[in-house]
Design a protein around this motif. Structure first.
Motif, PDB file in Angstrom:
ATOM      1  N   VAL A   1       5.789 -27.594   4.391  1.00  0.00           N
ATOM      2  CA  VAL A   1       7.073 -28.179   4.778  1.00  0.00           C
ATOM      3  C   VAL A   1       7.758 -27.296   5.813  1.00  0.00           C
ATOM      4  O   VAL A   1       8.269 -27.777   6.827  1.00  0.00           O
ATOM      5  CB  VAL A   1       7.979 -28.378   3.534  1.00  0.00           C
ATOM      6  CG1 VAL A   1       9.396 -28.726   3.954  1.00  0.00           C
ATOM      7  CG2 VAL A   1       7.401 -29.443   2.621  1.00  0.00           C
ATOM      8  N   ALA A   2       7.754 -25.972   5.577  1.00  0.00           N
ATOM      9  CA  ALA A   2       8.373 -25.037   6.522  1.00  0.00           C
ATOM     10  C   ALA A   2       7.700 -25.123   7.890  1.00  0.00           C
ATOM     11  O   ALA A   2       8.370 -25.076   8.928  1.00  0.00           O
ATOM     12  CB  ALA A   2       8.298 -23.609   5.980  1.00  0.00           C
ATOM     13  N   GLU A   3       6.394 -25.272   7.902  1.00  0.00           N
ATOM     14  CA  GLU A   3       5.665 -25.378   9.172  1.00  0.00           C
ATOM     15  C   GLU A   3       6.079 -26.640   9.936  1.00  0.00           C
ATOM     16  O   GLU A   3       6.308 -26.592  11.142  1.00  0.00           O
ATOM     17  CB  GLU A   3       4.163 -25.396   8.892  1.00  0.00           C
ATOM     18  CG  GLU A   3       3.310 -25.347  10.129  1.00  0.00           C
ATOM     19  CD  GLU A   3       1.833 -25.277   9.811  1.00  0.00           C
ATOM     20  OE1 GLU A   3       1.092 -24.715  10.628  1.00  0.00           O
ATOM     21  OE2 GLU A   3       1.411 -25.780   8.748  1.00  0.00           O
ATOM     22  N   ARG A   4       6.212 -27.756   9.225  1.00  0.00           N
ATOM     23  CA  ARG A   4       6.641 -28.995   9.877  1.00  0.00           C
ATOM     24  C   ARG A   4       8.063 -28.872  10.420  1.00  0.00           C
ATOM     25  O   ARG A   4       8.357 -29.314  11.531  1.00  0.00           O
ATOM     26  CB  ARG A   4       6.540 -30.176   8.912  1.00  0.00           C
ATOM     27  CG  ARG A   4       5.105 -30.633   8.665  1.00  0.00           C
ATOM     28  CD  ARG A   4       5.048 -31.988   7.976  1.00  0.00           C
ATOM     29  NE  ARG A   4       5.716 -32.041   6.695  1.00  0.00           N
ATOM     30  CZ  ARG A   4       5.157 -31.780   5.513  1.00  0.00           C
ATOM     31  NH1 ARG A   4       3.896 -31.425   5.463  1.00  0.00           N
ATOM     32  NH2 ARG A   4       5.862 -31.875   4.401  1.00  0.00           N
ATOM     33  N   VAL A   5       8.951 -28.242   9.649  1.00  0.00           N
ATOM     34  CA  VAL A   5      10.330 -28.047  10.106  1.00  0.00           C
ATOM     35  C   VAL A   5      10.351 -27.163  11.347  1.00  0.00           C
ATOM     36  O   VAL A   5      11.055 -27.443  12.320  1.00  0.00           O
ATOM     37  CB  VAL A   5      11.199 -27.442   8.979  1.00  0.00           C
ATOM     38  CG1 VAL A   5      12.538 -26.967   9.507  1.00  0.00           C
ATOM     39  CG2 VAL A   5      11.389 -28.452   7.859  1.00  0.00           C
ATOM     40  N   LEU A   6       9.564 -26.108  11.328  1.00  0.00           N
ATOM     41  CA  LEU A   6       9.503 -25.196  12.480  1.00  0.00           C
ATOM     42  C   LEU A   6       8.969 -25.908  13.718  1.00  0.00           C
ATOM     43  O   LEU A   6       9.488 -25.717  14.817  1.00  0.00           O
ATOM     44  CB  LEU A   6       8.637 -23.981  12.144  1.00  0.00           C
ATOM     45  CG  LEU A   6       8.544 -22.900  13.196  1.00  0.00           C
ATOM     46  CD1 LEU A   6       9.920 -22.314  13.495  1.00  0.00           C
ATOM     47  CD2 LEU A   6       7.593 -21.807  12.743  1.00  0.00           C
ATOM     48  N   GLU A   7       7.959 -26.730  13.553  1.00  0.00           N
ATOM     49  CA  GLU A   7       7.420 -27.481  14.691  1.00  0.00           C
ATOM     50  C   GLU A   7       8.477 -28.408  15.282  1.00  0.00           C
ATOM     51  O   GLU A   7       8.643 -28.481  16.502  1.00  0.00           O
ATOM     52  CB  GLU A   7       6.195 -28.293  14.264  1.00  0.00           C
ATOM     53  CG  GLU A   7       4.952 -27.468  14.049  1.00  0.00           C
ATOM     54  CD  GLU A   7       3.794 -28.286  13.494  1.00  0.00           C
ATOM     55  OE1 GLU A   7       3.943 -29.520  13.291  1.00  0.00           O
ATOM     56  OE2 GLU A   7       2.732 -27.687  13.242  1.00  0.00           O
TER      57      GLU A   7
END
Length: 150
Positions: free
Chosen positions: A39-45
């Protein structure tokens, strides 16, 4: 059957049941953390894409400083031509390119016809050079000389 052997088997089974319980709990924690990272990776992207879009739109719009419209110096990117730079910055960049090697701000000033004996006239030029370095158009060497990027 031997009661001592039966007691050892029962104790070992209890140990293995406890270990299984601990490992199941750890596995659940690992899976939860992995899901959180996804989830954090998607938010960062998404944030990165949004920031890139904002920077691209801000690079082409003039800003306000002290109530006056000023054109910001865009970051150097493969798709950005140096013709987007204000004319003064284009001349400064061209002067550094024409030099035989790395140059000091004074040398750039001489090439541009700036009165280098007056510090108040040299400092704005130094500021332009530093802005060009900050945006990736030039490179500043440790000895405070400026050169073009490769």
């Amino acid at each position: 059957m031997d009661p001592e052997l039966l007691e050892r088997i029962t104790a070992r089974r209890a140990d293995l049941d406890e270990l299984e319980e601990q490992l199941t709990k750890q596995l659940a924690e690992v899976r939860a953390e992995r899901d959180e990272l996804a989830v954090a990776e998607r938010v960062l992207e998404r944030a990165s894409e949004q920031l890139t879009d904002e920077r691209a739109s801000a690079a082409s719009a003039p800003g306000q400083v002290g109530g006056r419209a000023v054109m910001p110096i865009p970051h150097r990117r493969p798709d950005v031509e140096e013709t987007i730079l204000p004319p003064e910055y284009q001349r400064t960049l061209a002067a550094v390119r024409q030099a035989a090697g790395p140059v000091m701000a004074r040398q750039v000033g001489e090439m541009l016809g700036v009165d280098i004996s007056v510090r108040a006239k040299l400092e704005p030029l130094r500021g332009k050079l530093v802005r060009l370095v900050d945006r990736g158009w030039l490179r500043k060497l440790p000895d405070v000389r400026f050169t073009t990027r490769l």
